[in-house]
Write a protein that holds these residues in place. Structure first.
Motif, PDB file in Angstrom:
ATOM      1  N   LEU A 167       0.830  -1.202   0.000  1.00 21.31           N
ATOM      2  CA  LEU A 167       0.000   0.000   0.000  1.00 21.31           C
ATOM      3  C   LEU A 167       0.867   1.255   0.000  1.00 21.31           C
ATOM      4  CD1 LEU A 167      -2.684  -1.192   2.555  1.00 21.31           C
ATOM      5  CD2 LEU A 167      -3.058  -0.770   0.126  1.00 21.31           C
ATOM      6  N   SER A 189      -4.774  10.523   1.707  1.00 17.82           N
ATOM      7  CA  SER A 189      -4.310   9.845   2.908  1.00 17.82           C
ATOM      8  C   SER A 189      -3.615   8.560   2.488  1.00 17.82           C
ATOM      9  CB  SER A 189      -5.484   9.524   3.844  1.00 17.82           C
ATOM     10  OG  SER A 189      -5.048   8.743   4.951  1.00 17.82           O
ATOM     11  N   SER A 191      -0.940   5.493   3.895  1.00 25.18           N
ATOM     12  CA  SER A 191      -0.230   4.880   5.012  1.00 25.18           C
ATOM     13  C   SER A 191       0.051   3.422   4.674  1.00 25.18           C
ATOM     14  CB  SER A 191      -1.060   4.974   6.300  1.00 25.18           C
ATOM     15  OG  SER A 191      -2.199   4.142   6.218  1.00 25.18           O
ATOM     16  N   SER A 193      -1.426   0.983   5.873  1.00 25.19           N
ATOM     17  CA  SER A 193      -2.652   0.192   5.994  1.00 25.19           C
ATOM     18  C   SER A 193      -3.817   0.719   5.166  1.00 25.19           C
ATOM     19  CB  SER A 193      -3.087   0.131   7.467  1.00 25.19           C
ATOM     20  OG  SER A 193      -3.323   1.438   7.972  1.00 25.19           O
ATOM     21  N   ASN A 194      -3.642   1.881   4.535  1.00 28.96           N
ATOM     22  CA  ASN A 194      -4.769   2.479   3.842  1.00 28.96           C
ATOM     23  C   ASN A 194      -4.304   3.488   2.801  1.00 28.96           C
ATOM     24  OD1 ASN A 194      -7.380   3.267   3.196  1.00 28.96           O
ATOM     25  ND2 ASN A 194      -8.054   3.209   5.341  1.00 28.96           N
ATOM     26  N   VAL A 195      -5.001   3.551   1.686  1.00 28.07           N
ATOM     27  CA  VAL A 195      -4.750   4.566   0.659  1.00 28.07           C
ATOM     28  C   VAL A 195      -6.088   5.181   0.263  1.00 28.07           C
ATOM     29  CG1 VAL A 195      -3.978   5.026  -1.703  1.00 28.07           C
ATOM     30  CG2 VAL A 195      -2.689   3.443  -0.258  1.00 28.07           C
ATOM     31  N   LYS A 196      -6.172   6.500   0.339  1.00 29.37           N
ATOM     32  CA  LYS A 196      -7.376   7.212  -0.101  1.00 29.37           C
ATOM     33  C   LYS A 196      -6.940   8.497  -0.794  1.00 29.37           C
ATOM     34  CE  LYS A 196     -10.721   5.571   3.356  1.00 29.37           C
ATOM     35  NZ  LYS A 196     -11.688   5.977   4.414  1.00 29.37           N
ATOM     36  N   THR A 210      -8.847   4.129  -3.826  1.00 35.27           N
ATOM     37  CA  THR A 210      -8.785   3.608  -2.466  1.00 35.27           C
ATOM     38  C   THR A 210      -8.056   2.272  -2.468  1.00 35.27           C
ATOM     39  OG1 THR A 210     -10.916   2.453  -2.628  1.00 35.27           O
ATOM     40  CG2 THR A 210     -10.952   4.738  -1.839  1.00 35.27           C
ATOM     41  N   LYS A 212      -6.660  -1.039   0.257  1.00 35.41           N
ATOM     42  CA  LYS A 212      -6.627  -1.652   1.580  1.00 35.41           C
ATOM     43  C   LYS A 212      -6.188  -3.102   1.435  1.00 35.41           C
ATOM     44  CE  LYS A 212     -11.515  -2.965   1.361  1.00 35.41           C
ATOM     45  NZ  LYS A 212     -12.843  -2.849   2.017  1.00 35.41           N
ATOM     46  N   ASN A 221      -3.150  -6.773  -1.763  1.00 36.86           N
ATOM     47  CA  ASN A 221      -3.870  -5.543  -1.471  1.00 36.86           C
ATOM     48  C   ASN A 221      -4.878  -5.281  -2.573  1.00 36.86           C
ATOM     49  OD1 ASN A 221      -2.526  -4.638   0.996  1.00 36.86           O
ATOM     50  ND2 ASN A 221      -0.710  -4.469  -0.302  1.00 36.86           N
TER      51      ASN A 221
END
Length: 230
Positions: A167, A189, A191, A193-196, A210, A212, A221
């Motif tokens: 990610l 955003s 990180s 653990s997450n992409v937005k 997005t 995850k 992922n």
């Protein structure tokens, strides 16, 4: 190699090769094989060049005395139906390949109107036709397209893909792509653990990205992309 991947994905949008570390884990096993450039393919007396979903020429692989050909390309030229069953992790060839079983619904749930659950979207390696050519997608991506239209002069695309790229890596790729394309009204955003990422590319084209961790595929992922022209 990974830096080269990032540069190619962000700057040129060309087809790239991921790093060897990407394939660690799951049921993939690393081997030593050879690209066999000496072998030509002839179908019904005519030379045939194998291509992937992006139009890239493919080369046979020789491993331990056996030569392997890409099943999708060969099945297509031989006019044999083929589908990837992402639910059961199977490649289905020939009769019945299109009848991939749909996921069952939980007890007490309904698909509405008494209809049966529709078959899942089939995954493959082909990019959405109407997606901008420079939009980065990792080479190992398994893509499921839910929308790919050019209606009344307006292109629209929606798809998901699974990848073993991290990610953080893909978040950086898309963050740089958004910066180069002058993402307006940006929300971002990224990180481990997450992409937005969302906004308007060039100030006009809405995009949403997005990412995850995949719950269905450990070690993968899952990214969901929507994009349309202004």
């Amino acid at each position: 190699m990974r830096k080269k991947w990032l540069i190619a994905a962000v700057v040129t949008g060309m087809t790239v090769t991921g790093s060897a570390g990407v394939y660690a884990g799951t049921k993939l096993q690393q081997i030593k094989a050879y690209l066999n450039h000496s072998l030509g393919i002839v179908v019904d007396g005519n030379p045939f060049w194998m291509k992937d979903g992006n139009g890239k020429t493919l080369t046979p692989i020789t491993y331990e005395g056996l030569t392997y050909l890409p099943v999708q390309s060969i099945a297509t030229v031989l006019k044999v139906p083929i589908n990837y069953d992402s639910v059961n992790y199977k490649v289905r060839i020939g009769e019945g390949s299109a009848n991939i079983p749909a996921p069952t619904t939980a007890p007490g749930t309904s698909t509405g109107g008494g209809n049966t659950t529709p078959a899942p979207v089939v995954e493959g390696t082909a990019r959405p036709v109407n997606l901008p050519k420079d939009f980065p997608i990792p080479q190992d991506a398994l893509i499921a397209i839910t929308l790919d239209t050019d209606a009344n002069g307006q292109k629209k695309v929606a798809f998901t893909y699974s990848t073993q790229e991290t990610l953080e890596i893909m978040g950086f790729v898309y963050s740089e792509y958004a910066r180069i394309k002058n993402l307006d009204n940006a929300s971002e955003s990224v990180s481990a653990s997450n992409v937005k990422i969302s906004g308007r590319l060039g100030g006009t084209s809405p995009v949403s990205i997005t990412g995850k961790a995949s719950t269905a595929r450990p070690g993968f992922n899952l990214f969901t992309i929507t994009w349309s022209e202004s």
